[in-house]
Scaffold this active site. Sequence first.
Site, PDB file in Angstrom:
ATOM      1  N   LYS A  15       0.825  -1.219   0.000  1.00 14.64           N
ATOM      2  CA  LYS A  15       0.000   0.000   0.000  1.00 14.64           C
ATOM      3  C   LYS A  15       0.859   1.270   0.000  1.00 14.64           C
ATOM      4  O   LYS A  15       0.589   2.193  -0.742  1.00 14.64           O
ATOM      5  CB  LYS A  15      -0.921   0.043   1.230  1.00 14.64           C
ATOM      6  CG  LYS A  15      -1.897  -1.101   1.341  1.00 14.64           C
ATOM      7  CD  LYS A  15      -2.855  -0.887   2.500  1.00 14.64           C
ATOM      8  CE  LYS A  15      -2.177  -0.856   3.871  1.00 14.64           C
ATOM      9  NZ  LYS A  15      -1.633  -2.153   4.322  1.00 14.64           N
ATOM     10  N   ARG A  90      -8.680   1.523   9.408  1.00 17.04           N
ATOM     11  CA  ARG A  90      -8.317   0.156   9.732  1.00 17.04           C
ATOM     12  C   ARG A  90      -9.412  -0.544  10.536  1.00 17.04           C
ATOM     13  O   ARG A  90      -9.284  -1.717  10.855  1.00 17.04           O
ATOM     14  CB  ARG A  90      -7.043   0.157  10.572  1.00 17.04           C
ATOM     15  CG  ARG A  90      -5.778  -0.155   9.812  1.00 17.04           C
ATOM     16  CD  ARG A  90      -4.643  -0.127  10.815  1.00 17.04           C
ATOM     17  NE  ARG A  90      -3.492  -0.861  10.397  1.00 17.04           N
ATOM     18  CZ  ARG A  90      -2.447  -0.320   9.767  1.00 17.04           C
ATOM     19  NH1 ARG A  90      -2.447   0.943   9.429  1.00 17.04           N
ATOM     20  NH2 ARG A  90      -1.407  -1.051   9.481  1.00 17.04           N
ATOM     21  N   ARG A 127      11.903  -7.228   4.198  1.00 16.40           N
ATOM     22  CA  ARG A 127      12.001  -5.839   3.743  1.00 16.40           C
ATOM     23  C   ARG A 127      12.835  -4.970   4.683  1.00 16.40           C
ATOM     24  O   ARG A 127      12.920  -5.221   5.875  1.00 16.40           O
ATOM     25  CB  ARG A 127      10.609  -5.217   3.545  1.00 16.40           C
ATOM     26  CG  ARG A 127       9.915  -4.800   4.814  1.00 16.40           C
ATOM     27  CD  ARG A 127       8.585  -4.100   4.513  1.00 16.40           C
ATOM     28  NE  ARG A 127       7.775  -4.026   5.701  1.00 16.40           N
ATOM     29  CZ  ARG A 127       6.530  -3.552   5.720  1.00 16.40           C
ATOM     30  NH1 ARG A 127       5.946  -3.150   4.593  1.00 16.40           N
ATOM     31  NH2 ARG A 127       5.852  -3.511   6.850  1.00 16.40           N
ATOM     32  N   ARG A 154      12.382  -2.750  10.152  1.00 12.78           N
ATOM     33  CA  ARG A 154      11.430  -2.026  10.997  1.00 12.78           C
ATOM     34  C   ARG A 154      11.231  -2.808  12.281  1.00 12.78           C
ATOM     35  O   ARG A 154      11.171  -4.028  12.246  1.00 12.78           O
ATOM     36  CB  ARG A 154      10.092  -1.932  10.248  1.00 12.78           C
ATOM     37  CG  ARG A 154       9.592  -0.510  10.092  1.00 12.78           C
ATOM     38  CD  ARG A 154       8.432  -0.441   9.163  1.00 12.78           C
ATOM     39  NE  ARG A 154       7.206  -0.961   9.771  1.00 12.78           N
ATOM     40  CZ  ARG A 154       6.019  -0.879   9.189  1.00 12.78           C
ATOM     41  NH1 ARG A 154       5.905  -0.327   7.996  1.00 12.78           N
ATOM     42  NH2 ARG A 154       4.952  -1.360   9.783  1.00 12.78           N
ATOM     43  N   ARG A 165       0.096  -8.883  13.676  1.00  8.38           N
ATOM     44  CA  ARG A 165      -0.487  -7.850  12.812  1.00  8.38           C
ATOM     45  C   ARG A 165      -1.453  -8.472  11.809  1.00  8.38           C
ATOM     46  O   ARG A 165      -2.510  -7.902  11.513  1.00  8.38           O
ATOM     47  CB  ARG A 165       0.615  -7.070  12.089  1.00  8.38           C
ATOM     48  CG  ARG A 165       1.269  -6.032  12.997  1.00  8.38           C
ATOM     49  CD  ARG A 165       2.679  -5.679  12.596  1.00  8.38           C
ATOM     50  NE  ARG A 165       2.777  -5.066  11.293  1.00  8.38           N
ATOM     51  CZ  ARG A 165       3.891  -5.071  10.558  1.00  8.38           C
ATOM     52  NH1 ARG A 165       4.984  -5.666  10.990  1.00  8.38           N
ATOM     53  NH2 ARG A 165       3.902  -4.475   9.390  1.00  8.38           N
TER      54      ARG A 165
HETATM   55  P1  ADP Z   1       1.808  -1.986   7.898  1.00 12.05           P
HETATM   56  O1  ADP Z   1       3.075  -2.008   7.081  1.00 12.05           O
HETATM   57  O2  ADP Z   1       1.711  -3.097   8.858  1.00 12.05           O
HETATM   58  O3  ADP Z   1       0.590  -1.770   7.085  1.00 12.05           O
HETATM   59  P2  ADP Z   1       1.757   0.734   9.002  1.00 12.05           P
HETATM   60  O4  ADP Z   1       3.076   1.370   8.750  1.00 12.05           O
HETATM   61  O5  ADP Z   1       0.603   1.188   8.191  1.00 12.05           O
HETATM   62  O6  ADP Z   1       1.964  -0.825   8.929  1.00 12.05           O
HETATM   63  O7  ADP Z   1       1.354   0.899  10.551  1.00 12.05           O
HETATM   64  C1  ADP Z   1       2.209   0.440  11.580  1.00 12.05           C
HETATM   65  C2  ADP Z   1       1.474   0.385  12.928  1.00 12.05           C
HETATM   66  O8  ADP Z   1       0.927   1.681  13.253  1.00 12.05           O
HETATM   67  C3  ADP Z   1       0.274  -0.542  12.964  1.00 12.05           C
HETATM   68  O9  ADP Z   1       0.638  -1.879  13.219  1.00 12.05           O
HETATM   69  C4  ADP Z   1      -0.550   0.087  14.122  1.00 12.05           C
HETATM   70  O10 ADP Z   1      -0.019  -0.244  15.376  1.00 12.05           O
HETATM   71  C5  ADP Z   1      -0.345   1.576  13.937  1.00 12.05           C
HETATM   72  N1  ADP Z   1      -1.395   2.182  13.071  1.00 12.05           N
HETATM   73  C6  ADP Z   1      -1.223   2.747  11.841  1.00 12.05           C
HETATM   74  N2  ADP Z   1      -2.405   3.192  11.334  1.00 12.05           N
HETATM   75  C7  ADP Z   1      -3.356   2.895  12.257  1.00 12.05           C
HETATM   76  C8  ADP Z   1      -4.767   3.054  12.328  1.00 12.05           C
HETATM   77  N3  ADP Z   1      -5.458   3.623  11.316  1.00 12.05           N
HETATM   78  N4  ADP Z   1      -5.429   2.612  13.430  1.00 12.05           N
HETATM   79  C9  ADP Z   1      -4.767   2.049  14.449  1.00 12.05           C
HETATM   80  N5  ADP Z   1      -3.422   1.848  14.455  1.00 12.05           N
HETATM   81  C10 ADP Z   1      -2.716   2.257  13.377  1.00 12.05           C
END
Ligand code: ADP
Length: 220
Positions: A15, A90, A127, A154, A165
């Site tokens: 994404k 989310r 990654r 990360r 996750r």
């Molecule tokens: P991923 O690569 O897993 O999609 P992101 O970089 O989008 O991860 O997000 C990393 C973390 O930030 C998530 O695992 C969550 O803990 C928090 N987070 C990000 N966006 C949201 C959201 N909209 N609602 C709740 N937690 C969020």
Amino acid sequence: MPLNLIMLGPPGAGKGTQAEHIARTHAIPKISTGDILREAVQNGTPVGRLAKGIMERGDFVPDDVMIGIVRERLDQRDAQAGFVLDGFPRTVAQAAALDNIVSARGPLIVIEIVVPEAELVRRMTTRLVCEGCGTTIGPGETSCGRCGGRLVQRSDDNEPVIRERLKVYHERTRPLVEYYQLRPTFRSVNGSQPPDRVSADLLAAIESSWDGAAPKGAHR
Ligand code: ADP
């Protein structure tokens, strides 16, 4: 008509990479809640202090906090002509709040990126991101093209947290597909292709979704 776009899909689906590309080609801001939170953690802000532990265990930051962050960001001037959201909504509560926030701004285009689970785990365990600017680095690259920073994993990209996750994704985010899929602006694309193929499919999906959204005879 503004391009108000959200990207759905599990962690590791690509994404962020694709949102970046769309933001560039359509000259709209990419709003990544993961990036916003990681920056808050780095800066030690109150939101960052709240989010740190939650993110490290793969859980979600509370809806009211996330909705407040996104509402404020979408209020800014550069988002009025469109935006691409990555990582939000989310949960169904976040989706309902977003519908409210954008109700006067024209339709939401919703694109789901579909990738099989085994591929997601493989991608996330291998990654790397730039330590300096947080950009996700493509396979085969050895330094950050943006700032030249060091490449690191990360802190939430290790197998137990990835499993958590994915579990939280299935329980809380996957229901958003049902929430959106009957809308004429919902599209799915196959995310297990090379990034440029996914981009091409995405741009085509946006075009066709836009046509679905526009009233008959309307001009963009
Ligand atoms: P991923 O690569 O897993 O999609 P992101 O970089 O989008 O991860 O997000 C990393 C973390 O930030 C998530 O695992 C969550 O803990 C928090 N987070 C990000 N966006 C949201 C959201 N909209 N609602 C709740 N937690 C969020």
